[in-house]
Design an enzyme around this catalytic site. Structure first.
Site, PDB file in Angstrom:
ATOM      1  N   THR A 215      -6.187   6.522   7.717  1.00 33.17           N
ATOM      2  CA  THR A 215      -6.707   6.860   6.381  1.00 33.17           C
ATOM      3  C   THR A 215      -6.743   5.635   5.458  1.00 33.17           C
ATOM      4  O   THR A 215      -7.049   5.743   4.282  1.00 33.17           O
ATOM      5  CB  THR A 215      -5.849   7.941   5.698  1.00 33.17           C
ATOM      6  OG1 THR A 215      -4.551   7.370   5.422  1.00 33.17           O
ATOM      7  CG2 THR A 215      -5.721   9.174   6.562  1.00 33.17           C
ATOM      8  N   THR A 216      -6.395   4.474   6.026  1.00 33.14           N
ATOM      9  CA  THR A 216      -6.556   3.221   5.273  1.00 33.14           C
ATOM     10  C   THR A 216      -7.254   2.216   6.181  1.00 33.14           C
ATOM     11  O   THR A 216      -7.240   2.402   7.416  1.00 33.14           O
ATOM     12  CB  THR A 216      -5.185   2.603   4.886  1.00 33.14           C
ATOM     13  OG1 THR A 216      -4.562   2.090   6.081  1.00 33.14           O
ATOM     14  CG2 THR A 216      -4.263   3.618   4.237  1.00 33.14           C
TER      15      THR A 216
ATOM     16  N   HIS B  95       5.498   6.724   6.762  1.00 32.05           N
ATOM     17  CA  HIS B  95       5.220   6.246   5.405  1.00 32.05           C
ATOM     18  C   HIS B  95       4.724   7.426   4.580  1.00 32.05           C
ATOM     19  O   HIS B  95       4.497   8.514   5.112  1.00 32.05           O
ATOM     20  CB  HIS B  95       4.159   5.127   5.434  1.00 32.05           C
ATOM     21  CG  HIS B  95       2.867   5.580   5.998  1.00 32.05           C
ATOM     22  ND1 HIS B  95       2.578   5.538   7.361  1.00 32.05           N
ATOM     23  CD2 HIS B  95       1.788   6.157   5.415  1.00 32.05           C
ATOM     24  CE1 HIS B  95       1.383   6.038   7.567  1.00 32.05           C
ATOM     25  NE2 HIS B  95       0.889   6.432   6.403  1.00 32.05           N
TER      26      HIS B  95
ATOM     27  N   GLU C  36      -2.251  15.625  -2.420  1.00 34.34           N
ATOM     28  CA  GLU C  36      -2.242  14.153  -2.403  1.00 34.34           C
ATOM     29  C   GLU C  36      -0.941  13.583  -1.868  1.00 34.34           C
ATOM     30  O   GLU C  36      -0.909  12.459  -1.404  1.00 34.34           O
ATOM     31  CB  GLU C  36      -2.458  13.613  -3.820  1.00 34.34           C
ATOM     32  CG  GLU C  36      -3.821  13.917  -4.421  1.00 34.34           C
ATOM     33  CD  GLU C  36      -3.904  15.315  -5.024  1.00 34.34           C
ATOM     34  OE1 GLU C  36      -2.873  16.006  -5.049  1.00 34.34           O
ATOM     35  OE2 GLU C  36      -5.013  15.701  -5.417  1.00 34.34           O
TER      36      GLU C  36
ATOM     37  N   HIS D 108       3.429  10.715   6.590  1.00 35.39           N
ATOM     38  CA  HIS D 108       2.740  10.483   7.861  1.00 35.39           C
ATOM     39  C   HIS D 108       3.689   9.830   8.851  1.00 35.39           C
ATOM     40  O   HIS D 108       4.218   8.743   8.598  1.00 35.39           O
ATOM     41  CB  HIS D 108       1.523   9.560   7.655  1.00 35.39           C
ATOM     42  CG  HIS D 108       0.395  10.224   6.948  1.00 35.39           C
ATOM     43  ND1 HIS D 108      -0.634   9.517   6.355  1.00 35.39           N
ATOM     44  CD2 HIS D 108       0.123  11.541   6.722  1.00 35.39           C
ATOM     45  CE1 HIS D 108      -1.494  10.360   5.823  1.00 35.39           C
ATOM     46  NE2 HIS D 108      -1.058  11.593   6.019  1.00 35.39           N
TER      47      HIS D 108
ATOM     48  N   HIS E  12       2.177   8.875   1.107  1.00 35.79           N
ATOM     49  CA  HIS E  12       1.086   8.692   0.140  1.00 35.79           C
ATOM     50  C   HIS E  12       1.382   9.666  -0.993  1.00 35.79           C
ATOM     51  O   HIS E  12       1.854  10.790  -0.739  1.00 35.79           O
ATOM     52  CB  HIS E  12      -0.280   9.043   0.751  1.00 35.79           C
ATOM     53  CG  HIS E  12      -0.613   8.283   2.001  1.00 35.79           C
ATOM     54  ND1 HIS E  12      -1.321   7.090   2.004  1.00 35.79           N
ATOM     55  CD2 HIS E  12      -0.318   8.537   3.298  1.00 35.79           C
ATOM     56  CE1 HIS E  12      -1.470   6.664   3.249  1.00 35.79           C
ATOM     57  NE2 HIS E  12      -0.854   7.506   4.054  1.00 35.79           N
TER      58      HIS E  12
ATOM     59  N   HIS F 286       0.831  -1.216   0.000  1.00 40.51           N
ATOM     60  CA  HIS F 286       0.000   0.000   0.000  1.00 40.51           C
ATOM     61  C   HIS F 286       0.860   1.259   0.000  1.00 40.51           C
ATOM     62  O   HIS F 286       0.430   2.309  -0.479  1.00 40.51           O
ATOM     63  CB  HIS F 286      -0.893   0.043   1.257  1.00 40.51           C
ATOM     64  CG  HIS F 286      -1.659  -1.224   1.497  1.00 40.51           C
ATOM     65  ND1 HIS F 286      -2.611  -1.688   0.626  1.00 40.51           N
ATOM     66  CD2 HIS F 286      -1.597  -2.133   2.512  1.00 40.51           C
ATOM     67  CE1 HIS F 286      -3.113  -2.826   1.096  1.00 40.51           C
ATOM     68  NE2 HIS F 286      -2.520  -3.118   2.222  1.00 40.51           N
TER      69      HIS F 286
HETATM   70  C1  LIG Z   1      -4.525  -2.401  14.595  1.00 42.44           C
HETATM   71  C2  LIG Z   1      -3.163  -2.502  13.980  1.00 42.44           C
HETATM   72  C3  LIG Z   1      -2.828  -1.425  13.005  1.00 42.44           C
HETATM   73  C4  LIG Z   1      -4.058  -1.024  12.243  1.00 42.44           C
HETATM   74  C5  LIG Z   1      -1.733  -1.955  12.132  1.00 42.44           C
HETATM   75  C6  LIG Z   1      -1.599  -1.340  10.807  1.00 42.44           C
HETATM   76  C7  LIG Z   1      -1.318   0.167  10.849  1.00 42.44           C
HETATM   77  O1  LIG Z   1      -0.442   0.659  11.516  1.00 42.44           O
HETATM   78  N1  LIG Z   1      -2.113   0.854  10.033  1.00 42.44           N
HETATM   79  C8  LIG Z   1      -2.090   2.207   9.731  1.00 42.44           C
HETATM   80  C9  LIG Z   1      -1.239   3.143  10.319  1.00 42.44           C
HETATM   81  C10 LIG Z   1      -1.294   4.490   9.941  1.00 42.44           C
HETATM   82  C11 LIG Z   1      -2.203   4.903   8.958  1.00 42.44           C
HETATM   83  S1  LIG Z   1      -2.316   6.559   8.480  1.00 42.44           S
HETATM   84  N2  LIG Z   1      -2.303   6.625   6.893  1.00 42.44           N
HETATM   85  O2  LIG Z   1      -1.164   7.258   9.031  1.00 42.44           O
HETATM   86  O3  LIG Z   1      -3.616   7.050   8.943  1.00 42.44           O
HETATM   87  C12 LIG Z   1      -3.040   3.986   8.366  1.00 42.44           C
HETATM   88  C13 LIG Z   1      -2.987   2.640   8.753  1.00 42.44           C
HETATM   89 ZN   LIG Z   2      -0.780   7.503   6.012  1.00 39.57          ZN
END
Ligand SMILES: CC[C@H](C)CCC(=O)Nc1ccc(S(N)(=O)=O)cc1
Ligand SMILES: [Zn+2]
Length: 252
Positions: A190-191, A94, A106, A110, A96, A64
């Site tokens: 956000t995912t 990470h 876009e 994060h 996006h 992703h």
């Molecule tokens: C319950 C375990 C946890 C979901 C493990 C996976 C995880 O860390 N997901 C995650 C983290 C950060 C964002 S964002 N894009 O920064 O909002 C989106 C998804």
């Molecule tokens: Zn993110």
């Protein structure tokens, strides 16, 4: 498996509510922040980052995004102050990004932190309101970013979904803009699983990166090495969600 989701036509953001009904919840992210509608809150102090002893571990392509994970067994790298009642530990960061020629908001970085004072594990924090604090930075195209090459030079090693390589000694403080003035609001991941567990801290000043540097993120693919189709990793962002009565506060 039922939980597979993506950014395509059939498995993308408009389909996420099938397996994750919270997608239609009251505190979903991201949102379009309209600066003039944010309420300036004089009680909002500055964000304080203590990343000097941070320990990066690896860089990975999770199908992703590209993620850099950190050692989070103690308080060696934390964020505090601002809207936060406790220090929150850095877990990972990470990105996006949009396709070529995207000029909106876009492209984002994060930095994901969790409240290790109130929760025993990241997973517990991630599924409980305000267990996470995510520092969001917009990326704007312009001059080359002097430190981002440390990330983009490693991207060829994590081209395919499921690839992980060592990535030691990287301090993400070098990526941050000079001013950490911010907006803050209560939101979600956000995912999927889209948990409504995030205190969002969105930095006003963008990071400036070159189109060339951004293009290197687009050399990653969503698919695994063994899969025959190579789907370029781009447009891996969720569109803005409804505010649903939330207040966005602004630091000075
Ligand atoms: C319950 C375990 C946890 C979901 C493990 C996976 C995880 O860390 N997901 C995650 C983290 C950060 C964002 S964002 N894009 O920064 O909002 C989106 C998804
Ligand atoms: Zn993110």
């Amino acid at each position: 498996t039922g939980n597979q989701w993506g950014y395509g036509k059939d498995d993308g953001p408009s389909a996420w509510n099938k397996n994750y009904p919270i997608a239609d919840g009251d505190r979903q992210s991201p949102i379009d922040i309209l600066p003039h509608q944010a309420r300036h809150d004089p009680n909002l102090g500055p964000i304080v980052l203590n990343y000097d002893r941070c320990t990066s571990i690896n860089i990975a392509n999770n199908g992703h995004s590209v993620v850099v994970e950190f050692e989070d067994s103690d308080d060696r790298s934390v964020i505090q102050g601002g809207p936060l009642d406790n220090p929150y530990r850095l877990k990972q960061f990470h990105f996006h990004w949009g396709g070529k020629g995207c000029h909106g908001s876009e492209h984002t970085l994060h930095l994901v932190h969790w409240n290790a004072v109130k929760f025993k594990t990241f997973g517990d924090a991630a599924s409980t309101p305000d267990g996470l604090a995510v520092l969001g930075i917009f990326l704007e195209t312009g001059d080359e970013h002097r430190w981002l090459h440390m990330i983009t030079d490693a991207l060829y090693t994590v081209k395919f979904k499921g690839s992980v390589t060592d990535f030691k000694g990287f301090n993400p403080k070098c990526l941050l803009p000079s001013s950490l003035h911010y907006w803050t609001y209560l939101g979600s991941l956000t995912t999927p699983p889209l948990h409504e567990s995030v205190i969002w801290i969105v930095v006003k000043e963008p990071m400036i990166v070159s189109e060339k540097q951004l293009g290197k993120f687009r050399t990653l693919v969503f698919t695994g090495e063994e899969e025959d189709e190579r789907t370029r990793m781009e447009n891996n962002f969720r569109p803005p969600q409804l505010l649903k009565g939330r207040t966005v506060r602004s630091s000075n």
